[in-house]
Design an enzyme around this catalytic site. Structure first.
Site, PDB file in Angstrom:
ATOM      1  N   HIS A  42       7.005   0.211  -9.001  1.00  0.00           N
ATOM      2  CA  HIS A  42       5.813   0.945  -8.551  1.00  0.00           C
ATOM      3  C   HIS A  42       5.840   0.963  -7.021  1.00  0.00           C
ATOM      4  CE1 HIS A  42       1.298   1.750  -8.882  1.00  0.00           C
ATOM      5  NE2 HIS A  42       1.378   1.296  -7.645  1.00  0.00           N
ATOM      6  N   ASP A  44       4.000   2.138  -3.580  1.00  0.00           N
ATOM      7  CA  ASP A  44       2.723   2.533  -2.988  1.00  0.00           C
ATOM      8  C   ASP A  44       2.952   3.285  -1.688  1.00  0.00           C
ATOM      9  OD1 ASP A  44       0.806   1.366  -4.801  1.00  0.00           O
ATOM     10  OD2 ASP A  44       1.559  -0.575  -4.141  1.00  0.00           O
ATOM     11  N   MET A  46       1.133   5.039   1.463  1.00  0.00           N
ATOM     12  CA  MET A  46      -0.163   5.020   2.161  1.00  0.00           C
ATOM     13  C   MET A  46      -0.034   5.726   3.501  1.00  0.00           C
ATOM     14  SD  MET A  46      -1.253   1.086   1.478  1.00  0.00           S
ATOM     15  CE  MET A  46      -1.198   0.367  -0.165  1.00  0.00           C
ATOM     16  N   MET A  77      -1.393   7.171  -2.106  1.00  0.00           N
ATOM     17  CA  MET A  77      -2.724   6.932  -1.526  1.00  0.00           C
ATOM     18  C   MET A  77      -2.766   7.672  -0.204  1.00  0.00           C
ATOM     19  SD  MET A  77      -2.958   2.947  -2.611  1.00  0.00           S
ATOM     20  CE  MET A  77      -1.190   2.901  -2.887  1.00  0.00           C
ATOM     21  N   MET A 146      -7.718   1.838 -10.822  1.00  0.00           N
ATOM     22  CA  MET A 146      -7.546   0.849  -9.751  1.00  0.00           C
ATOM     23  C   MET A 146      -8.421  -0.371 -10.042  1.00  0.00           C
ATOM     24  SD  MET A 146      -5.294   2.187  -7.863  1.00  0.00           S
ATOM     25  CE  MET A 146      -5.261   0.879  -6.617  1.00  0.00           C
TER      26      MET A 146
HETATM   27  C1  DX5 Z   1      -3.088  -1.420  -3.892  1.00  0.00           C
HETATM   28  C2  DX5 Z   1      -1.773  -0.961  -4.454  1.00  0.00           C
HETATM   29  C3  DX5 Z   1      -1.241  -1.865  -5.497  1.00  0.00           C
HETATM   30  C4  DX5 Z   1      -0.855  -3.219  -4.946  1.00  0.00           C
HETATM   31  C5  DX5 Z   1      -1.013  -4.223  -6.033  1.00  0.00           C
HETATM   32  O1  DX5 Z   1      -3.601  -0.434  -3.046  1.00  0.00           O
HETATM   33  O2  DX5 Z   1      -1.938   0.321  -5.036  1.00  0.00           O
HETATM   34  O3  DX5 Z   1      -0.131  -1.290  -6.185  1.00  0.00           O
HETATM   35  O4  DX5 Z   1       0.467  -3.276  -4.486  1.00  0.00           O
HETATM   36  O5  DX5 Z   1      -0.869  -5.488  -5.474  1.00  0.00           O
HETATM   37  P1  DX5 Z   1      -1.534  -6.751  -6.142  1.00  0.00           P
HETATM   38  O6  DX5 Z   1      -0.897  -6.893  -7.487  1.00  0.00           O
HETATM   39  O7  DX5 Z   1      -1.198  -7.860  -5.225  1.00  0.00           O
HETATM   40  O8  DX5 Z   1      -3.008  -6.509  -6.256  1.00  0.00           O
HETATM   41 ZN    ZN Z   2      -0.342   1.082  -6.395  1.00  0.00          ZN
END
Ligand code: DX5
Ligand code: ZN
Length: 323
Positions: A42, A44, A46, A77, A146
């Protein structure tokens, strides 16, 4: 049946979120996640605008694709996914998920993702109700619930979000292989609760990549606790995602059109030669087990010539004899 079933039985899957992995050694960290048994990676993305943090871009996703063996879930995101979605698709994302809260029109982006034969997802932040997804019914393969306010790893799960998992599942009713993901705050302490709620994919970042952790053990614990949570609350195990079952036996020329119609409905299907003394050269169409009841309900429409098709289950007893 079910080729991968021996490796991971059950239904729940774990996606390793590399946000908090060692960024200077991403290839090593991804291999560590995969060797530890993570089912997905996965990523992320940002932009410092939709969320107050900046992380990876399309070039990093493409580089990750070159070293990762497992599917890549890309979680955007960012405020303007329309500007970048093609780059993430070209980079090899297997799924792309954007946030429903952004101002841009979401439908064309979801359609572009689908047109590239990838899974299209919508994510909902903690304050957003699942009802916000309603305009996109039929366009979505993944609902990402989320569990924390997006932006950073290592936050605690906001437990009010768990109730949205069941609502997300209902929203995907027309998509029997659609997936509900929970992202943020997932760990061994809440995996059972999340599994009981019916989640398909548990995204875990800091629970896996924290220094000193046995990553493989955490993956196994999270996955099996989630399956156990489902079994306890539903009185039995959930159908594994990767077991294939025959749903129809037809003459050879009918098999391919049925397969194509199923694929158009978003259901993977394969055709094999029927076996046994009465097979007479006929073909069987197989689908993943969790889609079986949905497909059977649709079969009369799919097999217009009722005489040419007999339900495999009725003809041969329980599907594949494997249950
Ligand atoms: C948060 C991200 C998650 C994050 C999860 O904004 O979208 O994917 O990496 O991390 P943990 O498991 O530490 O909450
Ligand atoms: Zn994520």
């Amino acid at each position: 049946m079910g080729t991968q079933g021996a490796r991971v039985a059950g239904h729940a899957r774990v996606a390793a979120s590399i946000l908090d992995a060692d960024a200077a050694n991403l290839a090593r960290e991804i291999r560590r996640g995969e060797r530890g048994g993570a089912d997905r990676i996965h990523v992320d993305v940002m932009d410092g605008h939709f969320v107050p943090n900046i992380s990876f871009g399309p070039a990093t996703v493409a580089a990750i694709r070159r070293v990762a063996r497992r599917p890549l879930d890309v979680h955007l995101m960012i405020s303007q996914p329309s500007r970048y979605v093609e780059q993430f698709l070209a980079g090899g994302a297997d799924s792309v998920t954007l946030h429903v809260e952004i101002d841009e029109p979401k439908e064309p982006i979801l359609r572009a993702i689908r047109a590239a034969d990838r899974a299209a997802g919508l994510a909902v932040s903690p304050q957003t109700p699942i009802d916000a997804l309603e305009p996109y019914r039929g366009l979505v393969d993944i609902v990402m619930v989320m569990g924390v306010n997006p932006g950073f790893g290592g936050q605690a799960l906001i437990t009010e979000c768990v109730a949205k998992i069941a609502r997300a599942r209902e929203f995907l009713a027309d998509r029997p292989l659609g997936e509900v993901h929970i992202d943020g705050g997932v760990n061994r302490d809440n995996a059972e609760l999340l599994g009981a709620a019916g989640v398909d994919i548990l995204v875990a970042g800091s629970a896996l990549y924290r220094r000193g952790r046995d990553l493989g053990r955490e993956v196994r614990l999270i996955r099996s606790l989630a399956d156990e949570g489902w079994a306890i609350s539903h009185g039995g195990p959930r159908v594994p995602r990767d077991r294939w079952v025959p749903v129809v036996v037809v003459e050879p020329d009918r098999a391919e059109p049925i397969r194509a119609e199923l694929v158009a409905l978003g259901i993977p299907a394969i055709v094999v030669a029927s076996e046994g003394p009465n097979a007479r050269g006929r073909r069987e169409v197989l689908v993943p087990a969790p889609a079986e009841s949905f497909v059977r309900a649709r079969l009369p429409e799919l097999t217009d010539d009722a005489g040419a098709a007999s339900l495999a289950g009725a003809a041969r007893g329980p599907a594949g004899g494997s249950r």
